[in-house]
Design a protein around this motif. Structure first.
Motif, PDB file in Angstrom:
ATOM      1  N   GLY A  78       0.791  -1.224   0.000  1.00  0.00           N
ATOM      2  CA  GLY A  78       0.000   0.000   0.000  1.00  0.00           C
ATOM      3  C   GLY A  78       0.820   1.269   0.000  1.00  0.00           C
ATOM      4  N   VAL A  79       2.135   1.165  -0.218  1.00  0.00           N
ATOM      5  CA  VAL A  79       2.976   2.355  -0.266  1.00  0.00           C
ATOM      6  C   VAL A  79       2.855   2.982  -1.649  1.00  0.00           C
ATOM      7  CG1 VAL A  79       5.325   3.252  -0.037  1.00  0.00           C
ATOM      8  CG2 VAL A  79       4.557   1.346   1.389  1.00  0.00           C
ATOM      9  N   ALA A  80       2.633   4.276  -1.698  1.00  0.00           N
ATOM     10  CA  ALA A  80       2.483   4.964  -2.979  1.00  0.00           C
ATOM     11  C   ALA A  80       3.776   4.889  -3.770  1.00  0.00           C
ATOM     12  CB  ALA A  80       2.081   6.427  -2.752  1.00  0.00           C
ATOM     13  N   ARG A  81       3.614   4.898  -5.081  1.00  0.00           N
ATOM     14  CA  ARG A  81       4.778   4.851  -5.948  1.00  0.00           C
ATOM     15  C   ARG A  81       5.708   6.030  -5.655  1.00  0.00           C
ATOM     16  NH1 ARG A  81       5.858   2.346 -10.801  1.00  0.00           N
ATOM     17  NH2 ARG A  81       3.730   1.518 -10.844  1.00  0.00           N
ATOM     18  N   GLY A  82       6.978   5.741  -5.494  1.00  0.00           N
ATOM     19  CA  GLY A  82       7.952   6.787  -5.208  1.00  0.00           C
ATOM     20  C   GLY A  82       8.200   6.976  -3.737  1.00  0.00           C
ATOM     21  N   GLU A  83       7.349   6.380  -2.862  1.00  0.00           N
ATOM     22  CA  GLU A  83       7.535   6.497  -1.423  1.00  0.00           C
ATOM     23  C   GLU A  83       8.096   5.190  -0.862  1.00  0.00           C
ATOM     24  OE1 GLU A  83       3.952   7.628   0.461  1.00  0.00           O
ATOM     25  OE2 GLU A  83       3.649   9.415  -0.764  1.00  0.00           O
ATOM     26  N   GLY A  84       8.826   5.286   0.235  1.00  0.00           N
ATOM     27  CA  GLY A  84       9.365   4.099   0.873  1.00  0.00           C
ATOM     28  C   GLY A  84      10.380   3.376   0.022  1.00  0.00           C
ATOM     29  N   PHE A  85      10.973   4.108  -0.910  1.00  0.00           N
ATOM     30  CA  PHE A  85      11.930   3.491  -1.835  1.00  0.00           C
ATOM     31  C   PHE A  85      13.299   4.114  -1.594  1.00  0.00           C
ATOM     32  CE2 PHE A  85      13.506   2.461  -6.189  1.00  0.00           C
ATOM     33  CZ  PHE A  85      13.295   1.093  -6.094  1.00  0.00           C
ATOM     34  N   GLU A  86      14.106   3.427  -0.821  1.00  0.00           N
ATOM     35  CA  GLU A  86      15.387   3.982  -0.373  1.00  0.00           C
ATOM     36  C   GLU A  86      16.405   4.026  -1.506  1.00  0.00           C
ATOM     37  OE1 GLU A  86      18.955   2.876   2.801  1.00  0.00           O
ATOM     38  OE2 GLU A  86      17.097   1.697   2.726  1.00  0.00           O
ATOM     39  N   GLU A  87      17.079   5.163  -1.667  1.00  0.00           N
ATOM     40  CA  GLU A  87      18.146   5.276  -2.651  1.00  0.00           C
ATOM     41  C   GLU A  87      19.357   4.484  -2.178  1.00  0.00           C
ATOM     42  OE1 GLU A  87      18.195   6.575  -5.603  1.00  0.00           O
ATOM     43  OE2 GLU A  87      16.102   7.196  -5.456  1.00  0.00           O
ATOM     44  N   LYS A  88      20.004   3.810  -3.101  1.00  0.00           N
ATOM     45  CA  LYS A  88      21.129   2.950  -2.762  1.00  0.00           C
ATOM     46  C   LYS A  88      22.445   3.655  -3.056  1.00  0.00           C
ATOM     47  CE  LYS A  88      18.134  -0.284  -1.877  1.00  0.00           C
ATOM     48  NZ  LYS A  88      17.789  -0.617  -0.482  1.00  0.00           N
ATOM     49  N   SER A  89      23.429   3.358  -2.240  1.00  0.00           N
ATOM     50  CA  SER A  89      24.746   3.975  -2.407  1.00  0.00           C
ATOM     51  C   SER A  89      25.540   3.241  -3.479  1.00  0.00           C
ATOM     52  CB  SER A  89      25.513   3.931  -1.080  1.00  0.00           C
ATOM     53  OG  SER A  89      25.799   2.581  -0.719  1.00  0.00           O
ATOM     54  N   LEU A  90      26.638   3.877  -3.906  1.00  0.00           N
ATOM     55  CA  LEU A  90      27.526   3.243  -4.889  1.00  0.00           C
ATOM     56  C   LEU A  90      28.095   1.942  -4.347  1.00  0.00           C
ATOM     57  CD1 LEU A  90      29.058   3.305  -7.578  1.00  0.00           C
ATOM     58  CD2 LEU A  90      30.814   4.707  -6.451  1.00  0.00           C
ATOM     59  N   TRP A 110      26.651  -0.099  -2.351  1.00  0.00           N
ATOM     60  CA  TRP A 110      25.603  -1.124  -2.431  1.00  0.00           C
ATOM     61  C   TRP A 110      25.563  -1.728  -3.828  1.00  0.00           C
ATOM     62  CZ3 TRP A 110      21.223  -1.959  -5.342  1.00  0.00           C
ATOM     63  CH2 TRP A 110      20.327  -2.920  -4.868  1.00  0.00           C
ATOM     64  N   TRP A 111      25.646  -0.867  -4.843  1.00  0.00           N
ATOM     65  CA  TRP A 111      25.613  -1.359  -6.217  1.00  0.00           C
ATOM     66  C   TRP A 111      26.841  -2.223  -6.523  1.00  0.00           C
ATOM     67  CZ3 TRP A 111      21.484  -1.255  -9.217  1.00  0.00           C
ATOM     68  CH2 TRP A 111      20.479  -0.311  -8.962  1.00  0.00           C
ATOM     69  N   LEU A 112      28.014  -1.792  -6.078  1.00  0.00           N
ATOM     70  CA  LEU A 112      29.235  -2.565  -6.339  1.00  0.00           C
ATOM     71  C   LEU A 112      29.191  -3.916  -5.635  1.00  0.00           C
ATOM     72  CD1 LEU A 112      31.983   0.214  -6.119  1.00  0.00           C
ATOM     73  CD2 LEU A 112      31.075  -0.886  -8.174  1.00  0.00           C
ATOM     74  N   ALA A 113      28.565  -3.959  -4.452  1.00  0.00           N
ATOM     75  CA  ALA A 113      28.462  -5.223  -3.730  1.00  0.00           C
ATOM     76  C   ALA A 113      27.622  -6.235  -4.485  1.00  0.00           C
ATOM     77  CB  ALA A 113      27.886  -4.990  -2.337  1.00  0.00           C
ATOM     78  N   ARG A 114      26.700  -5.760  -5.323  1.00  0.00           N
ATOM     79  CA  ARG A 114      25.846  -6.663  -6.092  1.00  0.00           C
ATOM     80  C   ARG A 114      26.637  -7.459  -7.128  1.00  0.00           C
ATOM     81  NH1 ARG A 114      23.545  -4.699  -2.669  1.00  0.00           N
ATOM     82  NH2 ARG A 114      23.896  -6.760  -1.838  1.00  0.00           N
ATOM     83  N   VAL A 115      27.853  -6.996  -7.448  1.00  0.00           N
ATOM     84  CA  VAL A 115      28.701  -7.701  -8.421  1.00  0.00           C
ATOM     85  C   VAL A 115      28.930  -9.149  -7.995  1.00  0.00           C
ATOM     86  CG1 VAL A 115      31.043  -7.825  -9.355  1.00  0.00           C
ATOM     87  CG2 VAL A 115      29.821  -5.635  -9.311  1.00  0.00           C
ATOM     88  N   TRP A 116      29.065  -9.361  -6.690  1.00  0.00           N
ATOM     89  CA  TRP A 116      29.452 -10.686  -6.168  1.00  0.00           C
ATOM     90  C   TRP A 116      28.256 -11.506  -5.700  1.00  0.00           C
ATOM     91  CZ3 TRP A 116      34.044 -10.777  -7.969  1.00  0.00           C
ATOM     92  CH2 TRP A 116      34.815  -9.605  -7.979  1.00  0.00           C
ATOM     93  N   VAL A 117      27.043 -10.982  -5.851  1.00  0.00           N
ATOM     94  CA  VAL A 117      25.856 -11.721  -5.428  1.00  0.00           C
ATOM     95  C   VAL A 117      25.574 -12.827  -6.452  1.00  0.00           C
ATOM     96  CG1 VAL A 117      23.370 -11.569  -5.045  1.00  0.00           C
ATOM     97  CG2 VAL A 117      24.879  -9.750  -4.221  1.00  0.00           C
ATOM     98  N   PRO A 118      25.410 -14.062  -6.006  1.00  0.00           N
ATOM     99  CA  PRO A 118      25.105 -15.150  -6.947  1.00  0.00           C
ATOM    100  C   PRO A 118      23.778 -14.897  -7.660  1.00  0.00           C
ATOM    101  CG  PRO A 118      25.752 -16.028  -4.807  1.00  0.00           C
ATOM    102  CD  PRO A 118      25.537 -14.560  -4.620  1.00  0.00           C
ATOM    103  N   GLY A 119      23.711 -15.274  -8.895  1.00  0.00           N
ATOM    104  CA  GLY A 119      22.479 -15.093  -9.630  1.00  0.00           C
ATOM    105  C   GLY A 119      22.689 -15.197 -11.127  1.00  0.00           C
ATOM    106  N   LYS A 120      21.635 -15.522 -11.819  1.00  0.00           N
ATOM    107  CA  LYS A 120      21.663 -15.632 -13.285  1.00  0.00           C
ATOM    108  C   LYS A 120      21.188 -14.320 -13.907  1.00  0.00           C
ATOM    109  CE  LYS A 120      19.332 -17.872 -17.124  1.00  0.00           C
ATOM    110  NZ  LYS A 120      18.304 -18.862 -17.515  1.00  0.00           N
ATOM    111  N   VAL A 121      22.086 -13.652 -14.621  1.00  0.00           N
ATOM    112  CA  VAL A 121      21.712 -12.403 -15.298  1.00  0.00           C
ATOM    113  C   VAL A 121      22.313 -12.395 -16.697  1.00  0.00           C
ATOM    114  CG1 VAL A 121      21.431 -11.024 -13.230  1.00  0.00           C
ATOM    115  CG2 VAL A 121      23.700 -11.224 -14.255  1.00  0.00           C
TER     116      VAL A 121
END
Length: 502
Positions: A477-489, A491-502
């Protein structure tokens, strides 16, 4: 419809088995429908049921513009066969320039010409093929892909015939360089994106098969060009190649068919909005560094073999073995990219290519080791051509793919033009270690390209996580654009090592 819903559910997972292409297309089409709201309003009548009729109008528009899913087979396999042979008789013919280059360097065909001058002829052929991509895309939009391919066949065959009468190096620049390059570019750009329109789950495999065509063509022309030059002379090597290219590419043009009426591609020569997306810039950098290494490998292996004391016939076999590796490896890379992930596979094989340059190529001194390196490296060195379409589709979607590919081809024009010239300038002397610096340069370029794919992987996984977070917020029930935390650089770089199929 149930199957489509299941696919969309899988798409929201990080370890997704399906690309985002169809979803991106639907999103783009939805945007197009919204922009036509004024047209829908005109359908309203004055009976007081405007909202109901407008809703029906939107529903009808949605049904009208809903893209049909790719058949993943059927006539698509005919398309695969056609593009396969188009690649064999464009990029495969271009691969034979290594044979021409070795012949030019070891025979005084054009007195006064330097090795650096010869290197630019091959580089210009590739770079002009990519430079003409926006114009070829524009012709596709204004007319049809067959018109573009017909123009390409004319320039390609005309350039080869012209080269057969060359008596000065500037003749070669105009014919074997510019004319042949423009022709190859028109044929390539017109046919490259068609395969992806026919496949979804098997897109990686299909693109792997068609790009293997350049390997088959490389085998055919590396061996036959050397044999024709020895028996009939240089001029007839060009003429026979031109005749074969005309018949094969014309036949492929007749049987090719696109799915533009279903996909609704933008067909824009340039969409500069794509250039502000960091993920697409990473794709471009991957292409730039890959081509700085790839062209060196493609053109230098026969010359390197000669520097190790091998005969001209053995050197041509080494060049052909590189094409054998391309033929075997590219379908495998495409096949496994469907199960491992397109971005994952592109990054893995790009880094592996750089490592083989250090581990195998630098110590290669004998015919057997050169053959081994050519086969192993050939199987993975052209990952850019195998994965460019699939990776670009993952990043920008099918609707924006033509524009994205046009910009991608432009980004690698300079590397393709100057990479072999750089390699020859890095060459020291004529002994067995004369190519050492060029070999190191090649390996480093591929590794840097692989790092770009690694960073792109982090972006894709982060994007998938953000989409799941957005869905959870909306369900809560959160409106679009609300409750959506901006991620730091970080955080994005840490995603490099997260297992997953992309």
């Amino acid at each position: 419809m149930a199957e489509s819903g299941h696919d969309l559910a899988l798409e929201r997972q990080t370890n997704t088995a399906l690309p985002r292409d169809e979803i991106d297309v639907r999103s783009d089409l939805a945007g197009s429908i919204e922009t036509k709201a004024g047209e829908v309003e005109e359908l309203k009548s004055g009976d007081g049921n405007e909202h109901e009729k407008t809703g029906k109008g939107n529903e009808e528009a949605t049904k009208k513009w809903e893209p049909e899913p790719p058949p993943d087979g059927g006539y698509g396999w005919v398309v695969v066969a056609c593009v396969f042979w188009v690649n064999a008789f464009t990029w495969g013919v271009n691969a034979a320039y290594s044979i021409y280059l070795a012949y030019y360097l070891n025979h005084n065909v054009f007195p006064g010409a330097t090795p650096l001058l010869y290197s630019f002829i091959g580089g210009i052929g590739v770079s002009q093929a990519l430079l003409i991509a926006p114009l070829a895309t524009m012709i596709n939009r204004l007319y049809t892909f067959r018109t573009t391919m017909a123009i390409g066949i004319f320039f390609q065959c005309g350039g080869l015939i012209g080269a057969s009468f060359a008596t000065k190096t500037w003749h070669l620049f105009l014919s074997q360089g510019f004319a042949f390059g423009y022709g190859m570019g028109c044929i390539f750009v017109a046919s490259f994106g068609i395969t992806s329109q026919w496949f979804q789950r098997r897109r990686g495999l299909a693109n792997g098969i068609v790009t293997a065509g350049s390997g088959v063509g490389g085998i055919i022309w590396s061996l036959s060009t050397n044999a024709i030059i020895r028996t009939l002379g240089l001029a007839w090597a060009f003429r026979i190649t031109a005749i074969c290219c005309f018949f094969v590419n014309t036949t492929a043009t007749i049987f090719l068919a696109d799915r533009n009426k279903h996909v609704k591609p933008s067909q824009k020569a340039f969409d500069l909005k794509i250039l502000v997306r960091i993920e697409y810039i990473l794709v471009m950098l991957w292409g730039v560094f890959s081509m700085l290494g790839y062209i060196v490998l493609l053109y230098s292996l026969p010359s390197y073999s000669l520097s190790q004391g091998l005969s001209a016939n053995q050197a041509s076999i080494v060049g052909a073995m590189l094409s054998v590796g391309i033929t075997v490896g590219r379908p495998l890379v495409g096949y496994f990219s469907d199960s491992v992930g397109r971005i994952n596979m592109a990054g893995l094989v790009t880094v592996a290519t750089g490592l083989t340059c250090f581990v195998i190529w630098i110590p290669a001194r004998t015919f057997g080791v050169c053959i081994f390196f050519a086969f192993i490296n050939g199987a993975i060195c052209g990952s850019f051509w195998t994965c460019a379409g699939s990776v670009s589709a993952e990043v920008v979607g099918l609707a924006n793919l033509p524009s994205a590919l046009s910009l991608l081809w432009l980004s690698v024009v300079l590397p393709c033009t100057f990479s072999e010239a750089i390699a020859l300038e890095l060459r020291r002397g004529t002994g067995r270690t004369s190519f050492l610096i060029a070999q190191i340069f090649t390996g480093v370029m591929f590794i840097i390209a692989g790092v770009c794919m690694l960073l792109l992987r982090g972006w894709k996984i982060g994007q998938n996580e953000r989409e799941r977070e957005k869905e959870r917020n909306e369900k809560g029930g959160v409106a679009r654009g609300e409750g959506f935390e901006e991620k730091s650089l970080a955080w994005w770089l840490a995603r490099v090592w997260v297992p997953g199929k992309v």
